[in-house]
Motif scaffolding. Sequence first.
Motif, PDB file in Angstrom:
ATOM      1  N   THR A 243       0.840  -1.200   0.000  1.00 33.53           N
ATOM      2  CA  THR A 243       0.000   0.000   0.000  1.00 33.53           C
ATOM      3  C   THR A 243       0.874   1.248   0.000  1.00 33.53           C
ATOM      4  O   THR A 243       0.642   2.185  -0.769  1.00 33.53           O
ATOM      5  N   HIS A 244       1.894   1.258   0.858  1.00 27.68           N
ATOM      6  CA  HIS A 244       2.800   2.410   0.922  1.00 27.68           C
ATOM      7  C   HIS A 244       3.535   2.608  -0.405  1.00 27.68           C
ATOM      8  O   HIS A 244       3.630   3.729  -0.911  1.00 27.68           O
ATOM      9  N   ASP A 245       4.060   1.512  -0.972  1.00 22.05           N
ATOM     10  CA  ASP A 245       4.813   1.614  -2.222  1.00 22.05           C
ATOM     11  C   ASP A 245       3.919   2.090  -3.369  1.00 22.05           C
ATOM     12  O   ASP A 245       4.308   2.956  -4.154  1.00 22.05           O
ATOM     13  N   SER A 246       2.727   1.522  -3.465  1.00 20.63           N
ATOM     14  CA  SER A 246       1.794   1.928  -4.516  1.00 20.63           C
ATOM     15  C   SER A 246       1.337   3.372  -4.315  1.00 20.63           C
ATOM     16  O   SER A 246       1.211   4.137  -5.275  1.00 20.63           O
ATOM     17  N   GLY A 247       1.100   3.738  -3.056  1.00 22.09           N
ATOM     18  CA  GLY A 247       0.714   5.115  -2.754  1.00 22.09           C
ATOM     19  C   GLY A 247       1.792   6.102  -3.145  1.00 22.09           C
ATOM     20  O   GLY A 247       1.505   7.169  -3.714  1.00 22.09           O
ATOM     21  N   MET A 248       3.050   5.755  -2.875  1.00 20.67           N
ATOM     22  CA  MET A 248       4.162   6.622  -3.239  1.00 20.67           C
ATOM     23  C   MET A 248       4.246   6.771  -4.758  1.00 20.67           C
ATOM     24  O   MET A 248       4.446   7.876  -5.274  1.00 20.67           O
ATOM     25  N   THR A 249       4.054   5.674  -5.480  1.00 19.79           N
ATOM     26  CA  THR A 249       4.078   5.712  -6.941  1.00 19.79           C
ATOM     27  C   THR A 249       2.969   6.614  -7.476  1.00 19.79           C
ATOM     28  O   THR A 249       3.197   7.434  -8.377  1.00 19.79           O
ATOM     29  N   LEU A 250       1.771   6.462  -6.926  1.00 24.56           N
ATOM     30  CA  LEU A 250       0.654   7.306  -7.358  1.00 24.56           C
ATOM     31  C   LEU A 250       0.930   8.775  -7.072  1.00 24.56           C
ATOM     32  O   LEU A 250       0.651   9.644  -7.907  1.00 24.56           O
ATOM     33  N   ALA A 251       1.466   9.069  -5.892  1.00 27.15           N
ATOM     34  CA  ALA A 251       1.748  10.456  -5.522  1.00 27.15           C
ATOM     35  C   ALA A 251       2.771  11.069  -6.471  1.00 27.15           C
ATOM     36  O   ALA A 251       2.589  12.192  -6.958  1.00 27.15           O
ATOM     37  N   GLU A 252       3.844  10.330  -6.746  1.00 26.55           N
ATOM     38  CA  GLU A 252       4.894  10.849  -7.619  1.00 26.55           C
ATOM     39  C   GLU A 252       4.415  10.973  -9.063  1.00 26.55           C
ATOM     40  O   GLU A 252       4.693  11.961  -9.737  1.00 26.55           O
ATOM     41  N   ARG A 253       3.689   9.975  -9.536  1.00 31.03           N
ATOM     42  CA  ARG A 253       3.296   9.931 -10.944  1.00 31.03           C
ATOM     43  C   ARG A 253       2.155  10.888 -11.276  1.00 31.03           C
ATOM     44  O   ARG A 253       2.128  11.503 -12.328  1.00 31.03           O
ATOM     45  N   TYR A 254       1.186  11.022 -10.344  1.00 25.78           N
ATOM     46  CA  TYR A 254      -0.021  11.770 -10.668  1.00 25.78           C
ATOM     47  C   TYR A 254      -0.225  13.029  -9.835  1.00 25.78           C
ATOM     48  O   TYR A 254      -1.202  13.744 -10.032  1.00 25.78           O
ATOM     49  N   GLY A 255       0.655  13.281  -8.881  1.00 28.47           N
ATOM     50  CA  GLY A 255       0.574  14.519  -8.123  1.00 28.47           C
ATOM     51  C   GLY A 255      -0.460  14.554  -7.013  1.00 28.47           C
ATOM     52  O   GLY A 255      -0.776  15.618  -6.497  1.00 28.47           O
ATOM     53  N   PHE A 256      -1.005  13.384  -6.636  1.00 28.14           N
ATOM     54  CA  PHE A 256      -1.901  13.344  -5.476  1.00 28.14           C
ATOM     55  C   PHE A 256      -1.095  13.608  -4.209  1.00 28.14           C
ATOM     56  O   PHE A 256       0.105  13.371  -4.170  1.00 28.14           O
ATOM     57  N   SER A 257      -1.762  14.058  -3.166  1.00 30.60           N
ATOM     58  CA  SER A 257      -1.093  14.119  -1.868  1.00 30.60           C
ATOM     59  C   SER A 257      -0.805  12.682  -1.432  1.00 30.60           C
ATOM     60  O   SER A 257      -1.438  11.735  -1.920  1.00 30.60           O
ATOM     61  N   PHE A 258       0.154  12.500  -0.533  1.00 33.11           N
ATOM     62  CA  PHE A 258       0.485  11.147  -0.085  1.00 33.11           C
ATOM     63  C   PHE A 258      -0.723  10.493   0.575  1.00 33.11           C
ATOM     64  O   PHE A 258      -1.024   9.322   0.329  1.00 33.11           O
ATOM     65  N   HIS A 259      -1.446  11.250   1.382  1.00 40.06           N
ATOM     66  CA  HIS A 259      -2.640  10.707   2.053  1.00 40.06           C
ATOM     67  C   HIS A 259      -3.671  10.233   1.030  1.00 40.06           C
ATOM     68  O   HIS A 259      -4.197   9.127   1.129  1.00 40.06           O
ATOM     69  N   ASP A 260      -3.977  11.062   0.037  1.00 38.33           N
ATOM     70  CA  ASP A 260      -4.937  10.673  -0.999  1.00 38.33           C
ATOM     71  C   ASP A 260      -4.430   9.468  -1.786  1.00 38.33           C
ATOM     72  O   ASP A 260      -5.194   8.576  -2.149  1.00 38.33           O
ATOM     73  N   SER A 261      -3.130   9.448  -2.055  1.00 38.86           N
ATOM     74  CA  SER A 261      -2.541   8.325  -2.786  1.00 38.86           C
ATOM     75  C   SER A 261      -2.679   7.016  -2.022  1.00 38.86           C
ATOM     76  O   SER A 261      -2.931   5.968  -2.622  1.00 38.86           O
ATOM     77  N   LEU A 262      -2.522   7.056  -0.706  1.00 41.46           N
ATOM     78  CA  LEU A 262      -2.708   5.845   0.102  1.00 41.46           C
ATOM     79  C   LEU A 262      -4.155   5.372   0.044  1.00 41.46           C
ATOM     80  O   LEU A 262      -4.424   4.170  -0.031  1.00 41.46           O
ATOM     81  N   THR A 263      -5.074   6.313   0.049  1.00 43.34           N
ATOM     82  CA  THR A 263      -6.494   5.964  -0.039  1.00 43.34           C
ATOM     83  C   THR A 263      -6.792   5.284  -1.375  1.00 43.34           C
ATOM     84  O   THR A 263      -7.455   4.240  -1.420  1.00 43.34           O
ATOM     85  N   VAL A 264      -6.296   5.856  -2.457  1.00 41.59           N
ATOM     86  CA  VAL A 264      -6.523   5.281  -3.787  1.00 41.59           C
ATOM     87  C   VAL A 264      -5.821   3.931  -3.907  1.00 41.59           C
ATOM     88  O   VAL A 264      -6.403   2.954  -4.379  1.00 41.59           O
TER      89      VAL A 264
END
Length: 88
Positions: free
Chosen positions: A26-47
């Motif tokens: 979850t953390h790794d995927s969230g970090m990837t989403l945050a970096e790739r799409y510009g979501f906040s880290f919190h939102d990226s973890l949710t997604v």
Amino acid sequence: MPYTEIRDVLITLRKLVSVEPLTEATHDSGMTLAERYGFSFHDSLTVAATLLAVGEMLYSEDLQADNTSRIASSLVTLLFNSRHFWCP
């Protein structure tokens, strides 16, 4: 709200949905989403948590909080329709 009521709500909620643990994936995927799409880290973890749980829909007030809500909403829809797109 009294704890007894909170407990009752949690019992009901757990009958309706799956509760998933927060993992390294979850953390790794969230970090990837945050970096790739510009979501906040919190939102990226949710997604990420929803995608990893193979959820079909995500309801979140947090994604509605800023001026990019339409863009974020469209991107989340894209991610859910193209799961291979977001994988780290």
